[in-house]
Write a protein that holds these residues in place. Structure first.
Motif, PDB file in Angstrom:
ATOM      1  N   ALA A   1      59.072  32.501  51.751  1.00 20.48           N
ATOM      2  CA  ALA A   1      59.528  31.302  52.452  1.00 20.48           C
ATOM      3  C   ALA A   1      60.861  31.556  53.135  1.00 20.48           C
ATOM      4  N   ALA A   2      61.773  32.212  52.435  1.00 22.12           N
ATOM      5  CA  ALA A   2      63.072  32.536  53.025  1.00 22.12           C
ATOM      6  C   ALA A   2      62.907  33.436  54.246  1.00 22.12           C
ATOM      7  N   GLU A   3      62.013  34.401  54.142  1.00 17.14           N
ATOM      8  CA  GLU A   3      61.758  35.294  55.277  1.00 17.14           C
ATOM      9  C   GLU A   3      61.225  34.516  56.473  1.00 17.14           C
ATOM     10  N   SER A   4      60.311  33.569  56.210  1.00 13.86           N
ATOM     11  CA  SER A   4      59.730  32.774  57.298  1.00 13.86           C
ATOM     12  C   SER A   4      60.782  31.905  57.973  1.00 13.86           C
ATOM     13  N   TYR A   5      61.647  31.278  57.188  1.00 18.93           N
ATOM     14  CA  TYR A   5      62.690  30.444  57.785  1.00 18.93           C
ATOM     15  C   TYR A   5      63.703  31.296  58.547  1.00 18.93           C
TER      16      TYR A   5
END
Length: 381
Positions: free
Chosen positions: A142-146
């Motif tokens: 999720a952090a990578e996507s954001y």
């Protein structure tokens, strides 16, 4: 000094709020939502081909928690013969959001994939998929996507969630790396600084806690700094409770430093800051932890000099003076009742939508705005 931490949100028109709700922003207040649903339902009855109204009506149902009705509206659009490809893509997209709200994450993902195949805006799809990933608990992804979406605040938030999982597993080095990454991504990430403070406290280093606090105060928005102290007080309570119930066994708080050492290390950091009502209030609370009543009283009085109607500072001063008063048993009982009730008033609220909570939050549970938490210095807020 011109502190204006708690500006009230300007009144918005109903149309503005309805538009944001339909596009996925904040929720309307309940009474406004119901009124809008009634009005839009009438229009839809008169003009069944009004697709835009159908979409808006479905979003209002979702914001009201009537997910099944929202899903019915999306499905009725999707199966409609001859529906424009753009509208069908939007219907699938909103259906995905309905499923996510209902907790059907796999169905939500499939709906978003259908929307993508029909040409729905890829950025909006990417954002929804990032949120799905977070709700599944894959915080690293999720952090990578954001990060790919160039949204550093949620990126930092989920890096912190990932770090907490690593700390829970005993992987301290990976947890610390993730926290440093979070702060690099978004220097004002209050949750990252708070977790660093908590970990330093657990490790037993009061000096390191003070050093991290000094750095955090320079990076975090002034109106959010109180979260650091609220979080630290929560950690102190957790450590004290663990010591009382451990019966000599080792816990995650076993190595934490004493409250006296911590408070004496933190107060000089607070004193280096410009006078602020909440910093003085939390400084007073910290001094109460080590029974330094005279200095605690002084700090609460200074807080009231900055904001005379700050009810919690007055409450603490009243509590400190209670022992000096001669009261009848009946009056003492009634006074204790009202003081306990006052202490249970929800102290925090969302500057964006007004939601009240008694615990800190980083993402508003109602309107999903980030870092919108504020402190109710005025009990009427």
């Amino acid at each position: 000094m011109g502190w204006s931490l708690f500006n009230r949100k300007k009144t918005q028109s109903f149309d503005d709020r309805a538009a944001r709700t339909a596009s996925g922003g904040e929720s309307l207040p309940v009474q406004d939502t119901r009124a809008a649903i009634e009005e839009l339902s009438k229009v839809v009855q008169n003009d069944p081909e009004a697709v835009e109204i159908y979409l808006a009506l479905g979003s209002l149902y979702r914001s009201q928690g009537e997910i099944e009705r929202a899903i019915q509206i999306r499905n009725s659009l999707i199966v409609r013969p001859g529906l424009d490809r753009e509208f069908k893509a939007r219907a699938w997209f909103e259906l995905g959001r309905d499923f996510r709200r209902a907790g059907f994450l796999d169905r939500a993902e499939k709906a978003f994939q259908e929307a993508r195949s029909l040409g729905q805006d890829p950025v909006s799809i990417h954002r929804e998929m990032a949120r799905l990933t977070a709700e599944r608990g894959d915080y690293e992804k999720a952090a990578e996507s954001y990060g790919q979406l160039d949204l550093p605040l949620p990126q930092a938030h989920y890096l912190v969630r990932f770090a907490k999982d690593r700390f829970a597993e005993g992987n301290v080095s990976q947890g610390n790396r993730s926290l440093r990454h979070a702060i690099r991504a978004y220097p004002g990430a209050i949750e990252a600084w708070l977790e660093q403070l908590t970990q330093a406290f657990k490790a037993g280093s009061a000096a390191k806690v003070a050093d991290i606090l000094g750095q955090a105060m320079a990076q975090v928005a002034p109106e959010l700094r109180f979260v650091l102290f609220e979080g630290l007080l929560t950690a102190l309570n957790q450590a004290a409770k663990a010591r009382e119930s451990s019966f000599g066994e080792e816990t995650e708080w076993s190595k934490s430093c004493s409250e006296e050492k911590l408070v004496k290390a933190l107060l000089p950091v607070i004193e280096t800051q410009e006078p602020d009502v909440l910093l003085l209030y939390y400084g007073g609370l910290l001094q109460l932890r080590i029974d330094d009543l005279d200095n605690a009283r002084s700090w609460f009085e200074k807080a009231l000099m900055l904001k005379s109607d700050f009810w919690l500072a007055r409450l603490e001063l009243f509590e400190l003076s209670r022992a000096d008063q001669t009261l009848t048993p009946f009056f003492k009982e009634q006074l204790s009742f009202f003081l306990d009730r006052a202490r249970n008033v929800r102290r925090f609220f969302c500057r964006n939508c007004g939601l009240k909570r008694d615990q800190i939050f980083f993402n508003c549970p109602r309107c999903r705005s980030w870092h919108s938490i504020s402190f109710r210095t005025d009990i009427t807020e």
